[in-house]
Design a protein around this motif. Structure first.
Motif, PDB file in Angstrom:
ATOM      1  N   ILE A   1      70.488   4.656  29.831  1.00  0.00           N
ATOM      2  CA  ILE A   1      70.968   5.824  30.619  1.00  0.00           C
ATOM      3  C   ILE A   1      72.085   5.531  31.494  1.00  0.00           C
ATOM      4  N   TYR A   2      73.375   5.914  31.186  1.00  0.00           N
ATOM      5  CA  TYR A   2      74.459   5.635  31.725  1.00  0.00           C
ATOM      6  C   TYR A   2      74.935   6.400  33.049  1.00  0.00           C
ATOM      7  N   PRO A   3      74.761   6.314  34.297  1.00  0.00           N
ATOM      8  CA  PRO A   3      75.184   6.909  35.253  1.00  0.00           C
ATOM      9  C   PRO A   3      76.487   7.414  35.543  1.00  0.00           C
ATOM     10  N   GLY A   4      76.695   8.840  35.840  1.00  0.00           N
ATOM     11  CA  GLY A   4      77.803   9.239  36.033  1.00  0.00           C
ATOM     12  C   GLY A   4      78.585   9.550  34.668  1.00  0.00           C
ATOM     13  N   ASN A   5      77.844   9.538  33.508  1.00  0.00           N
ATOM     14  CA  ASN A   5      78.549   9.834  32.332  1.00  0.00           C
ATOM     15  C   ASN A   5      77.860  11.102  31.548  1.00  0.00           C
ATOM     16  N   GLY A   6      78.837  11.932  30.938  1.00  0.00           N
ATOM     17  CA  GLY A   6      78.368  12.880  30.227  1.00  0.00           C
ATOM     18  C   GLY A   6      78.094  12.646  28.754  1.00  0.00           C
TER      19      GLY A   6
ATOM     20  N   ASP B   1      69.962  15.190  27.074  1.00  0.00           N
ATOM     21  CA  ASP B   1      70.069  15.190  28.595  1.00  0.00           C
ATOM     22  C   ASP B   1      69.247  14.021  28.948  1.00  0.00           C
ATOM     23  N   VAL B   2      68.820  13.705  30.251  1.00  0.00           N
ATOM     24  CA  VAL B   2      67.802  12.886  30.444  1.00  0.00           C
ATOM     25  C   VAL B   2      66.533  13.065  30.317  1.00  0.00           C
ATOM     26  N   THR B   3      66.162  14.219  30.192  1.00  0.00           N
ATOM     27  CA  THR B   3      64.593  14.489  30.006  1.00  0.00           C
ATOM     28  C   THR B   3      64.524  14.362  28.606  1.00  0.00           C
ATOM     29  N   ALA B   4      65.450  14.519  27.779  1.00  0.00           N
ATOM     30  CA  ALA B   4      65.204  14.197  26.252  1.00  0.00           C
ATOM     31  C   ALA B   4      65.467  12.790  26.006  1.00  0.00           C
ATOM     32  N   ALA B   5      66.106  12.130  26.874  1.00  0.00           N
ATOM     33  CA  ALA B   5      66.096  10.454  26.864  1.00  0.00           C
ATOM     34  C   ALA B   5      64.901   9.881  26.968  1.00  0.00           C
ATOM     35  N   LYS B   6      64.194  10.375  28.093  1.00  0.00           N
ATOM     36  CA  LYS B   6      62.949   9.577  28.575  1.00  0.00           C
ATOM     37  C   LYS B   6      61.845  10.079  27.657  1.00  0.00           C
ATOM     38  N   ALA B   7      61.831  11.391  27.146  1.00  0.00           N
ATOM     39  CA  ALA B   7      60.875  12.001  26.013  1.00  0.00           C
ATOM     40  C   ALA B   7      60.923  11.026  25.017  1.00  0.00           C
ATOM     41  N   LEU B   8      62.181  10.849  24.410  1.00  0.00           N
ATOM     42  CA  LEU B   8      62.306   9.895  23.142  1.00  0.00           C
ATOM     43  C   LEU B   8      61.803   8.389  23.562  1.00  0.00           C
ATOM     44  N   GLU B   9      61.933   7.874  24.694  1.00  0.00           N
ATOM     45  CA  GLU B   9      61.528   6.607  25.247  1.00  0.00           C
ATOM     46  C   GLU B   9      59.972   6.555  25.012  1.00  0.00           C
ATOM     47  N   GLU B  10      59.417   7.711  25.550  1.00  0.00           N
ATOM     48  CA  GLU B  10      57.764   7.674  25.403  1.00  0.00           C
ATOM     49  C   GLU B  10      57.301   7.935  23.851  1.00  0.00           C
ATOM     50  N   LYS B  11      58.096   8.621  22.863  1.00  0.00           N
ATOM     51  CA  LYS B  11      57.617   8.446  21.399  1.00  0.00           C
ATOM     52  C   LYS B  11      57.925   7.320  20.946  1.00  0.00           C
ATOM     53  N   LEU B  12      59.146   6.489  21.131  1.00  0.00           N
ATOM     54  CA  LEU B  12      59.349   5.229  20.809  1.00  0.00           C
ATOM     55  C   LEU B  12      58.147   4.257  21.129  1.00  0.00           C
TER      56      LEU B  12
ATOM     57  N   PRO C   1      63.573  -1.005  14.400  1.00  0.00           N
ATOM     58  CA  PRO C   1      63.736  -1.112  16.040  1.00  0.00           C
ATOM     59  C   PRO C   1      64.885   0.041  16.119  1.00  0.00           C
ATOM     60  N   VAL C   2      64.830   0.623  17.359  1.00  0.00           N
ATOM     61  CA  VAL C   2      65.776   1.729  17.748  1.00  0.00           C
ATOM     62  C   VAL C   2      66.291   1.527  19.223  1.00  0.00           C
ATOM     63  N   GLN C   3      67.679   1.398  19.154  1.00  0.00           N
ATOM     64  CA  GLN C   3      68.170   1.388  20.603  1.00  0.00           C
ATOM     65  C   GLN C   3      68.879   2.804  20.693  1.00  0.00           C
ATOM     66  N   ALA C   4      68.796   3.598  21.960  1.00  0.00           N
ATOM     67  CA  ALA C   4      69.535   4.620  22.102  1.00  0.00           C
ATOM     68  C   ALA C   4      70.240   4.786  23.364  1.00  0.00           C
ATOM     69  N   HIS C   5      71.371   5.251  23.338  1.00  0.00           N
ATOM     70  CA  HIS C   5      72.399   5.550  24.764  1.00  0.00           C
ATOM     71  C   HIS C   5      72.536   6.830  25.087  1.00  0.00           C
ATOM     72  N   PHE C   6      72.244   7.186  26.251  1.00  0.00           N
ATOM     73  CA  PHE C   6      72.483   8.509  26.791  1.00  0.00           C
ATOM     74  C   PHE C   6      73.251   8.621  28.122  1.00  0.00           C
ATOM     75  N   GLY C   7      74.224   9.837  28.306  1.00  0.00           N
ATOM     76  CA  GLY C   7      74.750  10.022  29.763  1.00  0.00           C
ATOM     77  C   GLY C   7      73.713  10.605  30.564  1.00  0.00           C
ATOM     78  N   GLU C   8      73.981  10.068  31.910  1.00  0.00           N
ATOM     79  CA  GLU C   8      73.119  10.771  32.852  1.00  0.00           C
ATOM     80  C   GLU C   8      73.483  12.271  33.124  1.00  0.00           C
TER      81      GLU C   8
ATOM     82  N   ALA D   1      71.460   4.745  18.241  1.00  0.00           N
ATOM     83  CA  ALA D   1      71.933   6.245  18.143  1.00  0.00           C
ATOM     84  C   ALA D   1      72.478   6.455  19.584  1.00  0.00           C
ATOM     85  N   PHE D   2      73.471   7.200  19.602  1.00  0.00           N
ATOM     86  CA  PHE D   2      74.243   7.650  20.825  1.00  0.00           C
ATOM     87  C   PHE D   2      74.002   9.283  20.994  1.00  0.00           C
ATOM     88  N   TYR D   3      73.439   9.515  22.201  1.00  0.00           N
ATOM     89  CA  TYR D   3      73.286  10.644  23.016  1.00  0.00           C
ATOM     90  C   TYR D   3      72.774  11.833  21.923  1.00  0.00           C
ATOM     91  N   GLY D   4      71.653  11.480  21.477  1.00  0.00           N
ATOM     92  CA  GLY D   4      70.691  12.729  20.944  1.00  0.00           C
ATOM     93  C   GLY D   4      69.536  12.238  20.298  1.00  0.00           C
TER      94      GLY D   4
END
Length: 265
Positions: free
Chosen positions: A216-221, A194-205, A178-185, A160-163
């Motif tokens: 999470i990709y630094p400097g990317n939107g 956003d990063v908070t949503a990404a980290k919350a997703l990680e905890e749920k996974l 199995p789930v891999q997810a990508h988010f922009g910092e 999944a990409f950014y969401g």
């Protein structure tokens, strides 16, 4: 909204964005973004249309929808989900890239908007607001089943990409694949990508117990995978100024590794 490339099991859908996304959100991009100049987009659309896609008709329950397929007939299948724009040049660029990865995949894009494409922010938002989300989930499940019935023996992991999914559509704690997810910092869609949503997703996974990675990709939107010249132009017209091809290539590398690990074994 994003470019969501997903590989789904036939029984469960996970992710966000149908958009690129399979999750509901009221707005993926600012409503104040300017209308886009369409000429270069039309050129990209023409190029995408010339790619070797096959249009198929998929039946589910009492309805049917079009989908676009590219890749080796008997390769593992990947359902590629449109961004909020619909099945446009950029999502076809992504599907074509996926189909050309070694050792080979078959990519299928279900047309969740039934032939409609947003050419500017207002149109895209209107199409997403009117989307039958429950029906879209059924379309995606039917797409995975179509792949399995047409030469692809495996359709059993997710990228999944950014969401993140809305709780009405999917609960990440109950993920079965199995789930891999990508988010922009720098993604500022709070609660969705956003990063908070990404980290919350990680905890749920973690709670689900399935194999998972959250990057999470630094400097990317948002939508940082849209790196074609016209994709970059469209992002910048919407205030998304980051342009980091190296980050996109790193994400593609991780995508390929994940899909190969779970679909080619």
């Amino acid at each position: 909204m994003l470019a969501a490339a997903l590989s789904l099991s036939s029984s469960r859908i996970f992710s966000r964005t149908i958009v690129k996304s399979t999750t509901t959100t009221s707005s993926f991009f600012p409503r104040s973004a300017p209308r886009l100049a369409i000429r270069s987009m039309a050129d990209s659309a023409a190029a995408a249309a010339s790619a070797p896609f096959t249009k198929v008709r998929i039946q589910r329950e009492d309805t049917a929808f079009d989908a676009y397929v590219v890749g080796k007939d008997n390769a593992p299948g990947i359902v590629v989900l449109q961004e909020w724009w619909g099945v446009d040049f950029e999502i076809k660029n992504h599907a074509l890239k996926i189909s050309q990865m070694d050792p080979g995949f078959k990519a299928l894009i279900p047309d969740l908007y039934r032939g409609k494409v947003g050419l500017d922010v207002a149109e895209a938002q209107h199409l997403m607001d009117g989307l039958d989300w429950a029906g879209a989930v059924k379309d995606i499940r039917a797409s995975a089943n179509w792949l399995k019935a047409n030469g692809s023996k495996k359709v059993d992991c997710v990228v999944a990409f950014y969401g993140v999914p809305s709780p009405e559509l999917a609960d990440p704690t109950k993920a079965k694949a199995p789930v891999q997810a990508h988010f922009g910092e720098l993604d500022n869609f709070v609660g969705f990508s956003d990063v908070t949503a990404a980290k919350a997703l990680e905890e749920k996974l973690k709670a689900s117990g399935v194999p998972h990675e959250v990057h999470i990709y630094p400097g990317n939107g948002h939508a940082f995978m849209n790196t074609s010249p016209d994709g970059i132009k469209r992002r910048k017209s919407m205030g998304l100024e980051d342009d980091n091809e190296a980050a996109a290539e790193l994400a593609w590398s991780r995508f390929k590794s994940w899909m190969s690990r779970y679909l080619h074994q």
